[in-house]
Write a protein that holds these residues in place. Structure first.
Motif, PDB file in Angstrom:
ATOM      1  N   SER A  52      -6.120  23.613   3.685  1.00  0.00           N
ATOM      2  CA  SER A  52      -5.329  23.777   2.527  1.00  0.00           C
ATOM      3  C   SER A  52      -4.768  22.159   1.867  1.00  0.00           C
ATOM      4  N   SER A  53      -5.087  21.827   3.137  1.00  0.00           N
ATOM      5  CA  SER A  53      -4.863  20.119   2.110  1.00  0.00           C
ATOM      6  C   SER A  53      -5.107  19.892   3.305  1.00  0.00           C
ATOM      7  N   GLY A  54      -5.148  17.472   3.353  1.00  0.00           N
ATOM      8  CA  GLY A  54      -5.466  17.026   4.416  1.00  0.00           C
ATOM      9  C   GLY A  54      -4.175  17.073   5.180  1.00  0.00           C
ATOM     10  N   THR A  55      -2.944  17.066   5.101  1.00  0.00           N
ATOM     11  CA  THR A  55      -1.894  16.793   5.709  1.00  0.00           C
ATOM     12  C   THR A  55      -2.309  18.728   6.605  1.00  0.00           C
ATOM     13  N   THR A  56      -2.595  19.440   6.158  1.00  0.00           N
ATOM     14  CA  THR A  56      -2.296  20.425   7.524  1.00  0.00           C
ATOM     15  C   THR A  56      -3.685  20.742   8.026  1.00  0.00           C
ATOM     16  N   PHE A  78       0.530   1.635   9.176  1.00  0.00           N
ATOM     17  CA  PHE A  78      -0.299   0.953   7.789  1.00  0.00           C
ATOM     18  C   PHE A  78      -0.948   2.400   7.215  1.00  0.00           C
ATOM     19  N   THR A  79      -0.229   3.177   6.689  1.00  0.00           N
ATOM     20  CA  THR A  79      -0.790   4.272   5.938  1.00  0.00           C
ATOM     21  C   THR A  79      -0.481   5.247   5.208  1.00  0.00           C
ATOM     22  N   PHE A  80      -0.872   6.326   4.559  1.00  0.00           N
ATOM     23  CA  PHE A  80       0.141   7.277   3.673  1.00  0.00           C
ATOM     24  C   PHE A  80       1.065   8.213   4.557  1.00  0.00           C
ATOM     25  N   ILE A  81       1.877   8.367   4.817  1.00  0.00           N
ATOM     26  CA  ILE A  81       3.368   8.911   5.587  1.00  0.00           C
ATOM     27  C   ILE A  81       2.554  10.160   6.413  1.00  0.00           C
ATOM     28  N   ALA A  82       1.588  11.124   5.597  1.00  0.00           N
ATOM     29  CA  ALA A  82       1.469  12.696   6.274  1.00  0.00           C
ATOM     30  C   ALA A  82       0.592  11.954   7.602  1.00  0.00           C
ATOM     31  N   SER A  83      -0.359  10.852   7.948  1.00  0.00           N
ATOM     32  CA  SER A  83      -0.454  10.778   9.163  1.00  0.00           C
ATOM     33  C   SER A  83       0.104  10.571  10.477  1.00  0.00           C
ATOM     34  N   ALA A  84       1.134  10.147  10.745  1.00  0.00           N
ATOM     35  CA  ALA A  84       2.780  10.836  11.453  1.00  0.00           C
ATOM     36  C   ALA A  84       3.281  11.313  11.175  1.00  0.00           C
ATOM     37  N   GLU A 150      -9.435  11.560  13.926  1.00  0.00           N
ATOM     38  CA  GLU A 150      -9.726  10.269  13.570  1.00  0.00           C
ATOM     39  C   GLU A 150      -8.954  10.802  11.998  1.00  0.00           C
ATOM     40  N   ASP A 151      -8.069  10.236  11.580  1.00  0.00           N
ATOM     41  CA  ASP A 151      -7.565  10.135   9.947  1.00  0.00           C
ATOM     42  C   ASP A 151      -8.560   9.733   8.953  1.00  0.00           C
ATOM     43  N   ALA A 152      -9.306  10.733   9.233  1.00  0.00           N
ATOM     44  CA  ALA A 152     -10.543  10.373   7.768  1.00  0.00           C
ATOM     45  C   ALA A 152     -10.518  10.451   6.200  1.00  0.00           C
ATOM     46  N   CYS A 153      -8.864  11.048   6.108  1.00  0.00           N
ATOM     47  CA  CYS A 153      -8.471  11.191   4.323  1.00  0.00           C
ATOM     48  C   CYS A 153      -8.772  10.461   3.485  1.00  0.00           C
ATOM     49  N   GLN A 154      -9.167   9.288   3.768  1.00  0.00           N
ATOM     50  CA  GLN A 154      -9.552   8.718   2.312  1.00  0.00           C
ATOM     51  C   GLN A 154     -11.247   7.633   2.697  1.00  0.00           C
ATOM     52  N   ALA A 155     -11.864   8.815   3.565  1.00  0.00           N
ATOM     53  CA  ALA A 155     -12.985   8.444   4.269  1.00  0.00           C
ATOM     54  C   ALA A 155     -14.311   9.273   4.346  1.00  0.00           C
ATOM     55  N   THR A 178      -7.348  12.379  -6.017  1.00  0.00           N
ATOM     56  CA  THR A 178      -7.721  10.741  -5.902  1.00  0.00           C
ATOM     57  C   THR A 178      -8.398  10.645  -5.027  1.00  0.00           C
ATOM     58  N   LYS A 179      -8.718  11.464  -4.444  1.00  0.00           N
ATOM     59  CA  LYS A 179     -10.217  11.053  -2.876  1.00  0.00           C
ATOM     60  C   LYS A 179     -11.488  11.056  -3.939  1.00  0.00           C
ATOM     61  N   ASN A 180     -12.528  11.000  -2.515  1.00  0.00           N
ATOM     62  CA  ASN A 180     -13.900  10.909  -2.830  1.00  0.00           C
ATOM     63  C   ASN A 180     -14.591  12.192  -3.269  1.00  0.00           C
ATOM     64  N   TYR A 301      -1.039   0.450  -2.391  1.00  0.00           N
ATOM     65  CA  TYR A 301      -1.168   1.627  -1.045  1.00  0.00           C
ATOM     66  C   TYR A 301      -0.742   0.602  -0.195  1.00  0.00           C
ATOM     67  N   TYR A 302       0.214   0.195   1.305  1.00  0.00           N
ATOM     68  CA  TYR A 302       2.014   1.240   1.199  1.00  0.00           C
ATOM     69  C   TYR A 302       2.416   0.148   0.613  1.00  0.00           C
ATOM     70  N   PRO A 303       3.763   0.852  -0.059  1.00  0.00           N
ATOM     71  CA  PRO A 303       5.071  -0.031  -0.483  1.00  0.00           C
ATOM     72  C   PRO A 303       5.679  -0.235   1.107  1.00  0.00           C
TER      73      PRO A 303
HETATM   74  C1  LIG Z   1      -4.225  11.927   1.454  1.00  0.00           C
HETATM   75  C2  LIG Z   1      -4.001  11.289   2.824  1.00  0.00           C
HETATM   76  C3  LIG Z   1      -3.011  12.485   3.717  1.00  0.00           C
HETATM   77  C4  LIG Z   1      -3.195  13.647   3.483  1.00  0.00           C
HETATM   78  O1  LIG Z   1      -3.383  13.905   2.671  1.00  0.00           O
HETATM   79  P1  LIG Z   1      -3.189  15.768   0.972  1.00  0.00           P
HETATM   80  O2  LIG Z   1      -4.665  16.718   0.896  1.00  0.00           O
HETATM   81  O3  LIG Z   1      -2.746  14.660   0.368  1.00  0.00           O
HETATM   82  O4  LIG Z   1      -2.267  16.909   2.232  1.00  0.00           O
HETATM   83  C5  LIG Z   1      -3.516  11.965   4.928  1.00  0.00           C
HETATM   84  N1  LIG Z   1      -3.781  10.934   5.564  1.00  0.00           N
HETATM   85  C6  LIG Z   1      -3.991   9.838   4.259  1.00  0.00           C
HETATM   86  C7  LIG Z   1      -4.292   8.134   5.345  1.00  0.00           C
HETATM   87  C8  LIG Z   1      -4.135  10.467   3.446  1.00  0.00           C
HETATM   88  O5  LIG Z   1      -4.558   9.184   1.894  1.00  0.00           O
END
Ligand SMILES: *Cc1c(COP(=O)(O)O)cnc(C)c1O
Length: 357
Positions: A52-56, A78-84, A150-155, A178-180, A301-303
């Motif tokens: 359902s999402s990158g987080t899940t 230094f990442t979006f909070i969802a990684s941690a 790997e958190d490849a959510c941006q890659a 916003t992703k690719n 990204y990210y303050p």
């Molecule tokens: C976007 C993102 C996520 C989470 O993805 P969602 O689809 O928004 O849940 C996790 N890690 C990084 C680095 C992201 O950029």
């Protein structure tokens, strides 16, 4: 206003959604499976499991590897909070090590010092679309018997020494707008391990192997066929989108003055989810305001690095990670998405150079 990000939705996506709506079968079904097969092939892996999402995706991947209470996972601050946070969701503890100031990615030479008997996994983040330095990360993981998530959510489509990310460990991708590429909301896990893929499928769907027989606690982290239909249309355009992002980034790097432009180390394909510069000497926030006044969409990204977020402070994190903290003060992302015209790029360059050169 030139937006910082823009989903690229065309007739193909609209048509694909209409077909699903008219089919009457909306939930997880044949389109999800088709997206999984196509995405696995794109990444050069055997299996993919849509979520359902990158987080899940991250949450399920950690559970599938059996990571839980008492375990530690080493990652970047230094990442979006969802990684941690995905590490917290499974009851494990995120352990942060500092970043390489040139690439903004985790520093592999700091990993070994952070390993304890509780360490189970390393979670590198391919930040902004640039692969982390995978060889030394894999070497440490191998030596200590650690899992790599790997958190490849941006890659999507980024490469390290000719190999696509998501194929080095268990890969997690996001399809946020916003992703690719996007499915509106959505994510996907990639793996070459059949058992991990199977575990992910079970956890995604209420711990269910046989219909209405539940052996363990699972979740509803499914993707719908409506979302998957958008994803299939988007995936066909991903390489074209990435090539335009790369060309836009090249134009910006050739023309910008007075800022530190992104570095692409030899042997890596950066797919520029974000084009992130450094504005040194404490001028970042002034430049940010100046760009907004001139109609250039920009963002930080990210303050706040993850270890300094209130949530983590309240849990007792009080370590100092100087490079992550300095990056948070200096970075600024500029529009690089495939919807930019040549005039947009020229306007971005003129505005930045007027403010910084
Ligand atoms: C976007 C993102 C996520 C989470 O993805 P969602 O689809 O928004 O849940 C996790 N890690 C990084 C680095 C992201 O950029």
């Amino acid at each position: 206003m030139i937006p910082i990000a823009k989903p690229m939705i065309g007739e193909e996506e609209k048509q694909a959604v209409l077909e699903v709506l008219e089919s009457g079968m909306l939930a997880q079904g044949p389109r999800v499976q088709a997206l999984e097969e196509a995405f696995a092939e794109y990444c050069g892996v055997k299996y993919a499991v849509a979520t359902s999402s990158g987080t899940t995706a991250l949450h399920v991947a950690l559970l599938a590897h059996g990571i839980g209470p008492g375990d530690e996972v080493i990652t970047t601050p230094f990442t979006f909070i969802a990684s941690a946070n995905s590490i917290l969701y499974v009851g494990a503890r995120p352990v942060f090590v500092d970043i390489d100031p040139a690439t903004f990615n985790i520093r592999p030479d700091l990993l070994e010092n952070a390993i304890t008997p509780r360490t189970k996994a390393i979670m590198p983040v391919h930040l902004f679309g640039l692969p982390a330095d995978m060889d030394p990360i894999l070497e440490v993981a191998e030596r200590y018997g650690l899992v790599v998530v790997e958190d490849a959510c941006q890659a999507h489509g980024a490469e390290y020494k000719g190999k696509r990310v998501g194929g080095f460990g268990t890969g997690c991708f996001s399809f946020y707008p916003t992703k690719n590429i996007t499915t509106a909301e959505g994510g996907i896990i990639t793996t070459n391990d059949e058992k991990i893929a199977e575990r992910c499928r079970v956890i995604r769907q209420h711990g269910m192997r046989r219909r209405y027989y539940h052996d363990e606690l699972g979740f509803n982290f499914r993707m719908s066929d409506v979302h998957a239909a958008i994803g299939l249309a988007q995936l066909r355009k991903l390489e074209q989108f990435n090539e335009v992002r790369i060309a836009n980034a090249r134009y910006l790097s050739e023309h910008l003055r007075g800022v530190v432009v992104p570095v692409v180390p030899e042997g890596r394909r950066h797919v520029f989810h974000q084009y992130t510069v450094r504005v040194p000497d404490g001028r970042r926030d002034a430049v940010l305001d100046g760009l907004r006044e001139r109609g250039i969409g920009t963002a930080v990204y990210y303050p706040v690095p993850v270890h300094q977020q209130r949530l983590y402070r309240d849990m007792g994190y009080n370590l100092v990670l100087p490079e992550a903290e300095r990056a948070a003060q200096e970075v600024l992302s500029l529009p690089v998405h495939p919807g930019l015209s040549r005039a947009d790029l020229e306007n971005i360059v003129d505005a930045v150079n007027e403010l910084c050169a």
